[in-house]
Design a protein around this motif. Sequence first.
Motif, short mmCIF file in Angstrom:
data_model
loop_
_atom_site.label_atom_id
_atom_site.label_comp_id
_atom_site.label_asym_id
_atom_site.label_seq_id
_atom_site.Cartn_x
_atom_site.Cartn_y
_atom_site.Cartn_z
N ALA A 66 154.46 -12.31 59.28
CA ALA A 66 153.82 -12.66 58.01
C ALA A 66 153.00 -11.50 57.46
CB ALA A 66 152.94 -13.90 58.20
N ALA A 67 152.41 -10.71 58.37
CA ALA A 67 151.54 -9.62 57.92
C ALA A 67 152.34 -8.38 57.51
CB ALA A 67 150.54 -9.27 59.02
N SER A 68 153.35 -8.02 58.31
CA SER A 68 154.08 -6.77 58.05
C SER A 68 155.55 -6.96 57.77
CB SER A 68 153.94 -5.84 59.27
OG SER A 68 154.49 -6.45 60.42
N ARG A 69 156.02 -8.29 57.78
CA ARG A 69 157.43 -8.59 57.55
C ARG A 69 158.34 -7.89 58.56
NH1 ARG A 69 158.11 -8.46 50.92
NH2 ARG A 69 156.47 -10.03 50.49
N GLN A 70 157.82 -7.64 59.73
CA GLN A 70 158.60 -7.05 60.81
C GLN A 70 158.41 -7.90 62.05
OE1 GLN A 70 157.51 -3.01 61.39
NE2 GLN A 70 158.39 -2.29 59.45
N LEU A 71 159.48 -8.02 62.84
CA LEU A 71 159.45 -8.82 64.06
C LEU A 71 158.89 -7.99 65.19
CD1 LEU A 71 160.12 -11.44 65.59
CD2 LEU A 71 162.40 -10.47 66.02
N PHE A 72 157.88 -8.49 65.86
CA PHE A 72 157.32 -7.81 67.02
C PHE A 72 158.20 -8.13 68.22
CE2 PHE A 72 154.58 -7.68 70.77
CZ PHE A 72 154.03 -6.41 70.64
N ARG A 73 158.83 -7.10 68.77
CA ARG A 73 159.77 -7.28 69.88
C ARG A 73 159.10 -6.89 71.19
NH1 ARG A 73 164.87 -8.06 68.00
NH2 ARG A 73 165.26 -7.53 65.80
N VAL A 74 159.43 -7.66 72.22
CA VAL A 74 158.90 -7.41 73.56
C VAL A 74 160.00 -6.77 74.39
CG1 VAL A 74 157.91 -8.45 75.63
CG2 VAL A 74 157.32 -9.35 73.38
N ASP A 75 159.63 -5.70 75.09
CA ASP A 75 160.58 -4.99 75.94
C ASP A 75 160.07 -5.03 77.38
OD1 ASP A 75 162.73 -3.38 76.71
OD2 ASP A 75 161.52 -1.54 76.48
N TYR A 126 153.16 -12.87 79.67
CA TYR A 126 153.55 -11.59 79.06
C TYR A 126 152.31 -10.69 78.96
CZ TYR A 126 157.81 -14.00 77.59
OH TYR A 126 158.98 -14.67 77.57
N GLY A 127 152.56 -9.40 79.09
CA GLY A 127 151.48 -8.41 78.90
C GLY A 127 151.95 -7.25 78.04
N PRO A 128 152.39 -7.50 76.79
CA PRO A 128 152.92 -6.42 75.96
C PRO A 128 151.80 -5.55 75.38
CG PRO A 128 152.92 -8.44 74.71
CD PRO A 128 152.46 -8.81 76.08
N VAL A 129 152.13 -4.28 75.12
CA VAL A 129 151.22 -3.34 74.46
C VAL A 129 151.26 -3.64 72.97
CG1 VAL A 129 150.69 -0.94 73.96
CG2 VAL A 129 151.56 -1.58 76.22
N VAL A 130 150.14 -4.04 72.40
CA VAL A 130 150.09 -4.38 70.97
C VAL A 130 149.36 -3.31 70.16
CG1 VAL A 130 150.26 -6.84 71.44
CG2 VAL A 130 148.00 -5.77 71.35
N SER A 173 155.61 8.49 72.41
CA SER A 173 154.98 7.22 72.81
C SER A 173 155.25 6.09 71.83
CB SER A 173 153.46 7.44 72.93
OG SER A 173 152.92 7.80 71.68
N ALA A 174 156.09 6.31 70.83
CA ALA A 174 156.33 5.27 69.81
C ALA A 174 156.96 4.01 70.41
CB ALA A 174 157.20 5.83 68.69
N ASP A 175 157.82 4.20 71.44
CA ASP A 175 158.51 3.04 71.99
C ASP A 175 157.67 2.29 73.02
OD1 ASP A 175 158.49 5.06 73.77
OD2 ASP A 175 160.58 4.83 74.44
N VAL A 176 156.40 2.73 73.25
CA VAL A 176 155.55 2.05 74.22
C VAL A 176 155.04 0.73 73.64
CG1 VAL A 176 153.41 2.22 75.56
CG2 VAL A 176 154.94 4.20 75.34
N VAL A 177 154.81 0.68 72.31
CA VAL A 177 154.33 -0.56 71.67
C VAL A 177 155.39 -1.65 71.87
CG1 VAL A 177 153.62 -1.62 69.52
CG2 VAL A 177 152.97 0.74 70.02
N GLY A 178 154.97 -2.78 72.41
CA GLY A 178 155.88 -3.88 72.70
C GLY A 178 156.34 -3.91 74.15
#
Length: 729
Positions: free
Chosen positions: A131-140, A148-152, A161-166
């Motif tokens: 709703a805030a960014s119109r993008q789906l937050f994906r967990v890897d 779950y303990g994802p990096v937010v 380090s861009a792929d560390v988020v999630g």
Amino acid sequence: MAKADDTPPGEPLSVRQGYMLAVLVLVAALTLVAIYATGAGARERAMSEARLSAEADQVVARLRQQLLTYELVTRGGVSLLAAIQRPNQRQWRNYTDGLDLSQRFPAMLGLCYAASMSPAELQDFQLEQRAASRQLFRVDPPGARAEYGPVVLLEPQTMASADVVGFDMLTEPVQAVAMEAARSSAAARITAPLPMMQEGAGPGLVIYAPVYRSGIVPANPAARPAALSGWVCAPFSIDPFVASALPAGSGGLSVRIVDIGEDDAEADDLPLFPLDSAAFPDADADGVRHSLVEQVYGRRWRLEFHQARTGGSGGLLGPAGTIALGVLASLLLFALAMILARTQSRAQDIAARMSDSYRRSELRFRSAIRFSAIGKALLDRDGRIIDANLALADVVRTSPEELMGRMFGSLFTGGDNAAEARARAASGSVYRVTRELHRDDGDIRHVHLTYAQVPGEHGQDVASLVQVEDITDRLRAEARVLALNRTLETRVALRTRELTRANEELESFAYTISHDLRAPLRAIDGFSRMVAERHADAFDDVGRGYVARVRAATLRMGELIDALLKMSRVSRSELKREPLDLSAMARDILSELAQGDPGREVEVVIEPGMVASGDSVLVRNLLGNLLGNAWKFTRETPAARIMFQRVGQGGEEWFEVSDNGIGFDQAYAGKLFRPFQRLHAADEFGGEGIGLASVKRIIERHGGTISGEGVVGKGARFRFTLPDEPASG
């Protein structure tokens, strides 16, 4: 009876005693080396171990300080999350930018926040992000899990380090252990070594600090998992982290850090630094070692230090090295003592030879004085003669024996003691004076005295050596030369007066001839003009031609008289030297020539900046004649060209005036500078034939030279010099 090698008190040792002393020195030195070497190795090793232990404590203290700093950074993030339940990306970035991680903490790869979420909380968070960014937050990695303990949040974000988020850190066993320990203990915990933190970063560690909702830590450990909000994590690279703690310039120091498990568990040894265990010296390596175990945020690290043997003050020579060095020093002392013993006899021989050489030198000195052709005497401090040679006796007209004991100053009269004192003070140990010597027979001689201080033997009172040179004959010859010079000067003055009188008479004669010749010329010209005007009808064409020739001859004669007077003025005028700009003067002269002949087209090349010293009137006359000739003799040349420049060859320089006119035959160059000599017919080119003669006189009055070269049909050039030195005029 005394032995041959017995040495009396106060006398030097004999050669045999010197050898015995050298052997005693060797034995004593080796004994001291043996005593020192027995405990040297142990002492050096103990000192090296103490130094290594101190360096190890410093390294551990630096590592703890850095970890404490990282913990404080994560605690700051915990405080931010306690104040703001879930900060956005911009707030997290502002916090990390204020920390200036890249400059203050080079080993730290960033600061992140991993949220603790149940599946339902993760779903709500993903909906909020969409709703805030119109993008789906994906967990890897994807998949259903109980927790779950994802990096937010992560700053700074880079390409690596861009792929560390999630990324769900609880899926990584090593990180999950540290995260569970931090949640249970409510304290910061660190992971075991991770082989790869991110692309290009190498092996590393992560320190986790738990974040509880509302910032309140439950007292009951069992309630802490439910109250946990997430973890603030600080990943950092191991290599720069450890390298920054090592002392600068630690030559030969090796460090190995091994993770040996958690505080309350046993685990296999995990290499932390360096990863390659072969990089650390093995147990057989020479040097000292030190090892200690440190408790580090729930982990145990074993730090091993090794200091290799070096050649510096901190290195280990060991017993063998100490003994070798001591033996070498002992042998050097022994060799020195042997050399001293062996040189004793040589010193005695040298002393004997020097004594003999001194006697020979004394004999040569005495012989040189006695048989010298110049009078010489040795004086004591009172000025008495204590030795004299035959030449001095011959100058004084007496014998050497009669001179002994006489005051040297009594031989002379008319001396200036003040002048002699000034000469002695100005010249130092050697000074010269001239005195008059009165012989017993009444003859007066002039002598030149040279005094020199000389040392005498012990017990003698030799103060100076004086050299007496009879200069009477030389002074008389100089007087005769001076008399001849005065006679010569008188003759020169007489000849100068005669020459001046002759020049005055020549000048008067020139004016008289000019005046006396001009009167009949005017009469001839006037009567011939009257005949031509009044009686022209009485003559035929031939007669009228004769009258015209008479008038032309009288006009030519007048011009020659004017030229003769002009040349005499060049020789008579006073020479006044001043700095001259020859380039500007030449431009003025050629401008005047162009104005007088406006129909001519001549290419003129004048080198700028040509200067000289000379009389401005005479030099202008000189350039006017040379440039005027160039202008005149290029009259028939289609593309006339006149150049005035400075040329040089072999270190010499000349001024050169050249043209491409009709030129002249080089065979007749000797007539160029003679008065009234012409190389071209008068009807072709006008002139009196006196210009170059005047040029030559002007150049010679300035002390210079001039020469001319020409080729028929190709032009001519004239080179001249104007020296800066004044010339007699």
